[in-house]
Design a protein around this motif. Structure first.
Motif, mmCIF file in Angstrom:
data_model
loop_
_atom_site.group_PDB
_atom_site.id
_atom_site.type_symbol
_atom_site.label_atom_id
_atom_site.label_comp_id
_atom_site.label_asym_id
_atom_site.label_seq_id
_atom_site.Cartn_x
_atom_site.Cartn_y
_atom_site.Cartn_z
ATOM 1 N N SER A 134 0.805 -1.376 -0.066
ATOM 2 C CA SER A 134 0.124 -0.187 -0.044
ATOM 3 C C SER A 134 0.800 1.258 -0.084
ATOM 4 O O SER A 134 2.077 1.276 0.626
ATOM 5 N N GLN A 135 0.627 2.168 -0.891
ATOM 6 C CA GLN A 135 1.272 3.365 -0.801
ATOM 7 C C GLN A 135 0.395 4.698 -0.933
ATOM 8 O O GLN A 135 -0.571 4.504 -1.638
ATOM 9 N N TRP A 136 0.771 5.615 -0.337
ATOM 10 C CA TRP A 136 0.102 6.812 -0.313
ATOM 11 C C TRP A 136 1.118 8.230 -0.364
ATOM 12 O O TRP A 136 1.759 8.247 0.534
ATOM 13 N N VAL A 137 1.054 8.905 -1.282
ATOM 14 C CA VAL A 137 1.979 9.857 -1.439
ATOM 15 C C VAL A 137 1.265 11.146 -1.585
ATOM 16 O O VAL A 137 0.444 11.351 -2.347
ATOM 17 N N VAL A 138 1.380 12.133 -0.675
ATOM 18 C CA VAL A 138 0.712 13.291 -0.490
ATOM 19 C C VAL A 138 1.489 14.695 -0.546
ATOM 20 O O VAL A 138 2.407 14.644 0.203
ATOM 21 N N GLU A 139 0.978 15.589 -1.269
ATOM 22 C CA GLU A 139 1.853 16.681 -1.249
ATOM 23 C C GLU A 139 1.755 17.326 -0.067
ATOM 24 O O GLU A 139 0.341 17.568 0.523
ATOM 25 N N ASP A 140 2.836 18.006 0.332
ATOM 26 C CA ASP A 140 2.721 18.441 1.618
ATOM 27 C C ASP A 140 2.266 20.024 1.851
ATOM 28 O O ASP A 140 2.807 21.105 1.820
ATOM 29 N N LYS A 141 0.794 20.042 1.805
ATOM 30 C CA LYS A 141 0.330 21.441 1.313
ATOM 31 C C LYS A 141 -1.041 21.507 2.221
ATOM 32 O O LYS A 141 -2.005 20.731 1.463
ATOM 33 N N PHE A 142 -1.296 21.934 3.359
ATOM 34 C CA PHE A 142 -2.368 21.542 4.235
ATOM 35 C C PHE A 142 -2.959 23.003 4.777
ATOM 36 O O PHE A 142 -2.122 23.744 5.114
ATOM 37 N N SER A 143 -4.264 23.107 4.680
ATOM 38 C CA SER A 143 -4.588 24.425 5.291
ATOM 39 C C SER A 143 -5.242 24.202 6.600
ATOM 40 O O SER A 143 -6.549 24.612 6.883
ATOM 41 N N GLY A 144 -4.664 23.185 7.151
ATOM 42 C CA GLY A 144 -5.452 22.834 8.785
ATOM 43 C C GLY A 144 -4.677 21.648 9.021
ATOM 44 O O GLY A 144 -3.711 21.343 8.417
ATOM 45 N N PRO A 145 -5.017 21.009 10.414
ATOM 46 C CA PRO A 145 -4.469 19.947 10.930
ATOM 47 C C PRO A 145 -4.700 18.753 9.953
ATOM 48 O O PRO A 145 -5.521 18.741 9.219
ATOM 49 N N ARG A 146 -3.998 17.492 10.418
ATOM 50 C CA ARG A 146 -4.176 16.242 9.574
ATOM 51 C C ARG A 146 -3.818 15.183 10.764
ATOM 52 O O ARG A 146 -3.182 15.626 11.655
ATOM 53 N N PRO A 147 -4.297 13.836 10.469
ATOM 54 C CA PRO A 147 -3.727 12.984 11.350
ATOM 55 C C PRO A 147 -2.334 12.659 11.421
ATOM 56 O O PRO A 147 -1.823 13.117 10.312
ATOM 57 N N ALA A 148 -1.999 11.947 12.200
ATOM 58 C CA ALA A 148 -0.426 11.422 12.171
ATOM 59 C C ALA A 148 -0.380 10.497 10.996
ATOM 60 O O ALA A 148 0.257 9.198 11.187
ATOM 61 N N LYS A 178 3.199 8.983 10.516
ATOM 62 C CA LYS A 178 3.784 8.049 11.401
ATOM 63 C C LYS A 178 3.442 6.719 11.022
ATOM 64 O O LYS A 178 3.653 5.614 11.643
ATOM 65 N N VAL A 179 2.494 6.584 9.855
ATOM 66 C CA VAL A 179 1.973 5.212 9.529
ATOM 67 C C VAL A 179 2.268 4.766 8.176
ATOM 68 O O VAL A 179 1.483 4.145 7.366
ATOM 69 N N GLY A 180 3.272 5.471 7.618
ATOM 70 C CA GLY A 180 3.727 5.131 6.336
ATOM 71 C C GLY A 180 3.439 5.931 5.121
ATOM 72 O O GLY A 180 3.739 5.545 3.917
ATOM 73 N N VAL A 181 2.709 7.199 5.235
ATOM 74 C CA VAL A 181 2.242 8.015 4.237
ATOM 75 C C VAL A 181 3.655 8.595 4.034
ATOM 76 O O VAL A 181 4.184 9.286 4.956
ATOM 77 N N THR A 182 3.751 9.114 2.796
ATOM 78 C CA THR A 182 4.866 10.104 2.340
ATOM 79 C C THR A 182 4.417 11.235 1.956
ATOM 80 O O THR A 182 3.342 11.174 1.129
ATOM 81 N N PHE A 183 4.926 12.350 2.606
ATOM 82 C CA PHE A 183 4.538 13.532 2.421
ATOM 83 C C PHE A 183 5.957 14.370 1.714
ATOM 84 O O PHE A 183 6.979 13.917 2.046
ATOM 85 N N THR A 184 5.684 15.015 0.626
ATOM 86 C CA THR A 184 6.606 15.606 -0.243
ATOM 87 C C THR A 184 6.124 16.879 -1.099
ATOM 88 O O THR A 184 4.996 17.113 -1.119
ATOM 89 N N ASP A 185 6.973 17.502 -1.521
ATOM 90 C CA ASP A 185 6.661 18.801 -2.403
ATOM 91 C C ASP A 185 6.449 18.327 -3.862
ATOM 92 O O ASP A 185 5.694 19.321 -4.543
ATOM 93 N N ASP A 186 6.809 17.327 -4.267
ATOM 94 C CA ASP A 186 6.332 16.913 -5.731
ATOM 95 C C ASP A 186 6.027 15.476 -5.874
ATOM 96 O O ASP A 186 6.664 14.433 -6.016
ATOM 97 N N VAL A 187 4.560 15.584 -5.802
ATOM 98 C CA VAL A 187 3.863 14.355 -6.314
ATOM 99 C C VAL A 187 3.943 13.538 -7.604
ATOM 100 O O VAL A 187 3.714 12.577 -7.933
ATOM 101 N N HIS A 188 4.049 14.750 -8.382
ATOM 102 C CA HIS A 188 3.981 14.657 -9.799
ATOM 103 C C HIS A 188 4.765 13.235 -10.439
ATOM 104 O O HIS A 188 4.156 12.519 -11.014
ATOM 105 N N LYS A 189 5.981 13.143 -9.843
ATOM 106 C CA LYS A 189 6.946 12.034 -10.339
ATOM 107 C C LYS A 189 6.230 10.755 -10.043
ATOM 108 O O LYS A 189 6.372 9.685 -10.760
ATOM 109 N N TYR A 190 5.743 10.732 -8.771
ATOM 110 C CA TYR A 190 5.218 9.475 -8.391
ATOM 111 C C TYR A 190 3.885 8.899 -8.947
ATOM 112 O O TYR A 190 3.717 7.864 -9.609
ATOM 113 N N GLU A 191 3.074 10.008 -9.377
ATOM 114 C CA GLU A 191 1.599 9.784 -9.806
ATOM 115 C C GLU A 191 1.942 9.552 -11.371
ATOM 116 O O GLU A 191 1.097 8.784 -11.602
ATOM 117 N N ARG A 192 2.805 10.127 -11.919
ATOM 118 C CA ARG A 192 2.699 9.687 -13.445
ATOM 119 C C ARG A 192 3.555 8.455 -13.566
ATOM 120 O O ARG A 192 2.840 7.455 -14.476
#
Ligand code: CS2
Length: 488
Positions: free
Chosen positions: A257-271, A274-288
């Motif tokens: 299971s993989q989830w890559v999320v752009e690190d751009k939030f306008s509020g809080p988020r769950p942890a 801590k459980v394997g989600v990748t936060f990055t500035d560039d999701v484009h290359k993963y998603e493509r």
């Protein structure tokens, strides 16, 4: 026999993993539109694990845009369900992340209250490609019937876009901007496209609203991945065997299971970090890479495999000439279309995906993947074709899934089997008109600008697809070696 609910959790077998947060007192922080199997196997699981790891009020209110089944089945089991993870050592995990499930048409007020509650900091979506109501240019499609409906009835929207704008209008009035909207669908630049569609619709409602959204609300791009076959009776039976009670709607998926999320939030988020989600500035290359390598080859297997009378991804990939063809498609045309990626070793990435297809515990129906070809192929295959044309690279192998899709449409018509696609009516009318003339059918399908856009007028593309239609028109399990080797 009893059913899964909070009462029975204490008596489940020890090896069944369970939520480690307080199911009674944990409150909602997320509203999710489209709580289908993928969401329940993926984002809901990460959220469940994040609450077990670090607490927080992050339960999810699911909003079914149409169907009532999920709400009605899960409500008798306190919204709990089992996740069966299938590989050589399968295990079951009980997921407690759902607070409630609503059905939009019947519970509008509750849905709006949840979406506009200041404690809701995330609204996420898995509404499939067609749920974004986009044109072939990736912009909001004003001709879409749901969008037309929502413009005329802004207080009772039926599309995800109309619903988001209605909720954002209320939040704007409350100046309540601690909200991030997360698309979790297999759409390239999913967050950017969603943001644009929402703002375009909002601008029709009021310019200040559109400006407020643009300035305050983040729509991160994401890449989501985990193979999740639909639930069937076999899964219900094996789940019951493992947990000892009935679960009306268990979910199954592979262990990857993989989830890559752009690190751009306008509020809080769950942890989630801590459980394997990748936060990055560039999701484009993963998603493509994911859309082209996994989803692109999935659709290829779906159409080629169905033409050969095969049923599952596993049965198709186990046929050596099919695996060889998929590997050749990857190395000669898909990987080059992605270009350099510092983030990953693309050869290894592709190899790992083929290994995932060889998981004998997963019965992933090709028919499920073949749904909505008109919506999926542009992101999975046509964009790679465009990039290769631009760079003067070969597109011949990438034209195979397109040819196979055209033949698949003809086959569904001839066999009088349902074609699941938002433009099924148009496709079946063409299949009827050109029954017995696969080349003419392919030509007529390639005239559809809503699917092919600029490629409708690309003679090279059209002639390669038609050449493949000829090679594949009588493919079956016995001659596929010869047919596939003709496809250079
Ligand atoms: C599949 C995807 O149904 C389909 O079209 O290609 O759902 C695929 O299984 C997921 O994207 C895997 O992450």
């Amino acid at each position: 026999m009893s059913e899964l609910d909070r009462q029975v959790l204490r008596s489940l077998p020890k090896e069944i993993r369970q939520p480690e947060y307080d199911l009674e007192t944990t409150a909602r922080g997320i509203v999710h539109l489209g709580p289908g199997a993928f969401h329940r196997a993926h984002q809901a699981v990460y959220t469940d694990l994040a609450m077990s790891a670090q607490g927080g009020n992050w339960k999810i209110d699911g909003v079914s845009l149409r169907s009532k089944d999920l709400r009605d089945k899960l409500k008798d089991q306190d919204n709990l369900y089992s996740l069966m993870v299938l590989d050589d050592s399968p295990y079951v995990q009980i997921i407690g992340a759902f607070n409630q499930i609503f059905v939009l048409g019947e519970q509008r007020k509750q849905v709006m209250d949840a979406m506009t509650d200041p404690n809701t900091h995330i609204i996420s979506l898995t509404v499939t490609e067609k749920g974004y109501c986009l044109s072939n240019k990736g912009e909001l499609d004003w001709q879409n019937t749901d969008i037309k409906h929502d413009l005329a009835n802004p207080e009772a929207p039926i599309s995800a876009i109309g619903l988001l704008v209605a909720a954002l209008k209320v939040r704007f009035a409350q100046q309540n901007a601690q909200l991030t909207i997360i698309s979790c669908d297999n759409v390239s630049d999913n967050g950017d496209k969603l943001a644009k569609a929402v703002m375009t619709f909002a601008a029709e409602v009021s310019t200040p609203l559109a400006n407020w959204i643009a300035q305050n609300i983040c729509f991160p791009n994401t890449m989501v991945d985990s193979i999740t076959p639909a639930t069937n009776d076999e899964l219900r039976a094996t789940t019951k065997g493992k947990i000892g009670v009935e679960d009306a709607w268990p979910i199954q998926r592979e262990s990857f299971s993989q989830w890559v999320v752009e690190d751009k939030f306008s509020g809080p988020r769950p942890a989630w970090d801590k459980v394997g989600v990748t936060f990055t500035d560039d999701v484009h290359k993963y998603e493509r890479a994911k859309l082209r390598v996994l989803n692109g080859t999935h659709s290829t297997l779906a159409y080629l495999g169905t033409l050969c009378g095969l049923e599952t991804v596993y049965s198709a990939i186990c046929i050596a000439p099919i695996e060889q063809f998929i590997r050749k498609l990857l190395s000669q045309e898909i990987l080059p279309s992605i270009g350099n990626s510092d983030a990953m070793d693309l050869d290894q990435y592709a190899d790992d995906i083929i290994n995932r297809y060889h998981n004998k515990h997963i019965r992933h129906l090709l028919a499920q993947i073949a749904w909505d070809g008109s919506q999926k192929l542009p992101f999975r295959i046509l964009n790679a074709i465009r990039d290769n044309i631009k760079e003067e690279r070969s597109i011949s192998l990438l034209c195979v899934p397109i040819a196979a899709w055209c033949l698949f449409v003809g086959k569904r018509y001839k066999e009088q089997q349902e074609l699941v696609d938002p433009i099924a009516e148009t496709l079946l009318a063409l299949a009827q008109k050109h029954a017995d003339f696969p080349l003419q059918l392919a030509d007529a399908i390639m005239d559809l600008t809503s699917v092919f856009d600029d490629l409708t007028t690309n003679e090279e593309f059209r002639s390669i697809v038609k050449r493949h239609v000829l090679s594949l028109s009588s493919i079956n399990q016995h001659n596929l070696n010869v047919c596939l080797s003709d496809l250079a």
